[in-house]
Scaffold this active site. Structure first.
Site, mmCIF file in Angstrom:
data_model
loop_
_atom_site.group_PDB
_atom_site.id
_atom_site.type_symbol
_atom_site.label_atom_id
_atom_site.label_comp_id
_atom_site.label_asym_id
_atom_site.label_seq_id
_atom_site.Cartn_x
_atom_site.Cartn_y
_atom_site.Cartn_z
ATOM 1 N N ARG A 25 0.812 -1.226 0.000
ATOM 2 C CA ARG A 25 0.000 0.000 0.000
ATOM 3 C C ARG A 25 0.842 1.271 0.000
ATOM 4 O O ARG A 25 0.439 2.285 0.579
ATOM 5 C CB ARG A 25 -0.938 0.046 1.220
ATOM 6 C CG ARG A 25 -2.098 -0.913 1.151
ATOM 7 C CD ARG A 25 -3.242 -0.346 0.342
ATOM 8 N NE ARG A 25 -4.150 -1.424 -0.016
ATOM 9 C CZ ARG A 25 -5.183 -1.800 0.723
ATOM 10 N NH1 ARG A 25 -5.473 -1.143 1.812
ATOM 11 N NH2 ARG A 25 -5.922 -2.814 0.354
ATOM 12 N N ARG A 29 -3.651 6.399 0.265
ATOM 13 C CA ARG A 29 -4.094 7.584 0.986
ATOM 14 C C ARG A 29 -3.083 8.199 1.929
ATOM 15 O O ARG A 29 -3.329 9.271 2.470
ATOM 16 C CB ARG A 29 -5.392 7.268 1.721
ATOM 17 C CG ARG A 29 -6.579 7.196 0.763
ATOM 18 C CD ARG A 29 -7.803 6.675 1.448
ATOM 19 N NE ARG A 29 -7.525 5.338 1.943
ATOM 20 C CZ ARG A 29 -8.371 4.617 2.642
ATOM 21 N NH1 ARG A 29 -9.539 5.106 2.956
ATOM 22 N NH2 ARG A 29 -8.053 3.406 3.038
ATOM 23 N N ARG A 38 -6.950 11.420 -7.284
ATOM 24 C CA ARG A 38 -8.111 10.550 -7.179
ATOM 25 C C ARG A 38 -9.413 11.324 -6.968
ATOM 26 O O ARG A 38 -10.501 10.744 -6.993
ATOM 27 C CB ARG A 38 -7.909 9.574 -6.010
ATOM 28 C CG ARG A 38 -7.261 8.238 -6.353
ATOM 29 C CD ARG A 38 -8.219 7.278 -7.053
ATOM 30 N NE ARG A 38 -9.543 7.261 -6.443
ATOM 31 C CZ ARG A 38 -9.848 6.585 -5.345
ATOM 32 N NH1 ARG A 38 -8.968 5.835 -4.772
ATOM 33 N NH2 ARG A 38 -11.067 6.639 -4.844
ATOM 34 N N ASP A 74 -6.500 -3.429 -7.576
ATOM 35 C CA ASP A 74 -7.041 -4.047 -6.364
ATOM 36 C C ASP A 74 -7.303 -5.514 -6.652
ATOM 37 O O ASP A 74 -7.527 -5.884 -7.811
ATOM 38 C CB ASP A 74 -8.334 -3.358 -5.913
ATOM 39 C CG ASP A 74 -8.684 -3.749 -4.481
ATOM 40 O OD1 ASP A 74 -8.138 -3.128 -3.547
ATOM 41 O OD2 ASP A 74 -9.455 -4.701 -4.297
ATOM 42 N N TYR A 153 -14.358 -12.483 0.539
ATOM 43 C CA TYR A 153 -15.157 -11.296 0.210
ATOM 44 C C TYR A 153 -16.441 -11.678 -0.528
ATOM 45 O O TYR A 153 -17.517 -11.131 -0.272
ATOM 46 C CB TYR A 153 -14.343 -10.309 -0.640
ATOM 47 C CG TYR A 153 -13.307 -9.555 0.168
ATOM 48 C CD1 TYR A 153 -13.691 -8.615 1.116
ATOM 49 C CD2 TYR A 153 -11.959 -9.794 -0.002
ATOM 50 C CE1 TYR A 153 -12.752 -7.928 1.866
ATOM 51 C CE2 TYR A 153 -11.002 -9.102 0.747
ATOM 52 C CZ TYR A 153 -11.408 -8.176 1.676
ATOM 53 O OH TYR A 153 -10.475 -7.498 2.421
#
Ligand code: CP3
Length: 364
Positions: A25, A29, A38, A74, A153
């Site tokens: 990552r 962010r 973004r 992702d 998921y």
């Protein structure tokens, strides 16, 4: 020609004792420049825009001087591309419109073909060009989710703490479980093959949540599917990194599934990981991301501890034990990279000398 440091460490052919570093990552962010580009674009849309993907993938390489780029995408992108309706909600994670819990549900998950993800090949090509081409010092790492983590998921419908529905389905309907995992393995395999064909020079298979399973269930229900993906990628010749959170008890199996490098979280030190898996693997990890907020002197000593413990493996790729938290001060990451590049080789050599010395004294 000298190999890229990350590839040399991954292959355990690392005479200069370099300690390459990247961060899971690293794009995201924690970077103001990421938030800026973004703005007004959803994560899944961003992943289909090659020029934006190139920009976001390169941001942490420019800023931190890390030794590899990780492709910005992702684990859910190829699942969505195959046709399953899902979203990624900021602060939460993937959310599946209609979870997969029956054989009829499985029919809503088609196979993936390379032509469905042309934008991935295009974006990889742009990144590889900007990195300096197929022999650049900093390679691009491609990645995919492993079948268990993806299945969790799809079955839960979103993030989960205990994976209760996933595990219940796994043991109560093994046929459906294996068919679902086989489909997810197909999807991840194509996603990875497309990235490698377009220029990715290492891959990481993320089985982030596999550590929730006991070894016997992992071996029986999960490992064959991940092994299939890793074997197919082995044919491309790129080093394969296999990572999960909390997998201390599973590390030998994660290796046997077909990895060259084992990603280790912060729960066991790397010298203990090396003892558990033996000399045939390079290791990646494993600074606790929670320590990134500690005072620099304390943090720096923890970084050195990770390098010393990593010297127990013939190849060590420095990373965090999991992803960069969004609240991280990015200047701390830059400083960590600097420290590793300046002190890494010397710390590795000193740690190995000490280990050899101790061995000599206990077994003269
Ligand atoms: O820099 C990099 O590591 C490359 C990009 C990357 C992302 N996701 C971008 C992303 C990678 C390698 C992933 C893999 C991924 N996605 C995993 C495996 C890695 C891990 O963390 O264990 C998993 C489990 C996912 C599923 C997922 N996607 C989660 C749990 C989240 C977080 C939700 C949130 O907002 O906190 C996402 C969204 C996501 N993927 C973000 C990023 C940068 C944040 C959302 C955003 O930027 O809009």
């Amino acid at each position: 020609m000298t190999d890229a440091p990350l590839l040399a460490a991954a292959r355990r052919d690392n005479p200069e004792d370099l300690v390459p570093v990247w961060f899971m990552r690293q794009a995201g962010r924690s970077l103001p420049e990421y938030k800026k580009v973004r703005e007004g674009i959803t994560m899944l849309d961003a992943c289909t825009m090659p020029d934006l993907v190139r920009e976001i993938t390169m941001q942490p390489v420019r800023r931190h001087d890390v030794d590899a780029a990780i492709f910005y995408s992702d684990i859910m992108v190829p699942v969505k591309a195959a046709g399953l309706d899902l979203d990624i909600t900021p602060g939460i994670g993937p959310q599946i419109a209609q979870p997969i819990r029956s054989r009829a549900d499985l029919d809503r998950l088609p196979e993936l073909t390379p032509d469905m993800i042309g934008y991935i090949a295009e974006a990889v090509g742009l990144v590889v060009d900007e990195l300096g081409g197929p022999e650049s010092a900093k390679p691009l790492i491609g990645f995919a989710g492993a079948p268990f983590t993806l299945a969790s998921y799809l079955i839960e419908g979103g993030p989960s703490k205990d994976y209760a529905r996933t595990k219940a389905l796994m043991v109560s309907d093994p046929d459906l479980w294996h068919d679902l995992c086989a489909r997810l393995a197909q999807i991840s395999q194509v996603f990875l093959q497309v990235q490698v064909a377009a220029g990715a020079r290492a891959i990481q298979l993320f089985d982030s949540w596999a550590g929730s399973l006991p070894a016997q269930d992992y071996q029986r229900y999960v490992m064959p599917h991940s092994a299939g993906v890793l074997a197919a990628l082995g044919e491309t010749g790129v080093p394969r990194i296999h990572f999960g959170v909390g997998t201390g008890e599973l590390l030998p199996l994660l290796g046997q599934a077909g990895a060259d490098v084992l990603g280790v979280d912060w729960r066991i030190p790397l010298d203990e990981a090396a003892r558990r898996v033996g000399p045939a693997y390079a290791l990646q990890g494993n600074l606790d991301p929670a320590l990134l907020g500690a005072p620099w002197a304390v943090l720096a000593e923890r970084v050195r501890d990770v390098i010393r413990a990593g010297a127990a493996a013939d190849g060590h790729i420095f990373n965090l034990g999991h992803g960069v938290p969004p609240t991280t001060d990015p200047t701390v990451l830059t400083r960590i990279v600097e420290l590793i590049h300046t002190e890494g080789p010397e710390l590795r050599r000193a740690a190995r000398a000490t280990a050899a010395d101790q061995l000599e004294r206990t077994h003269p």
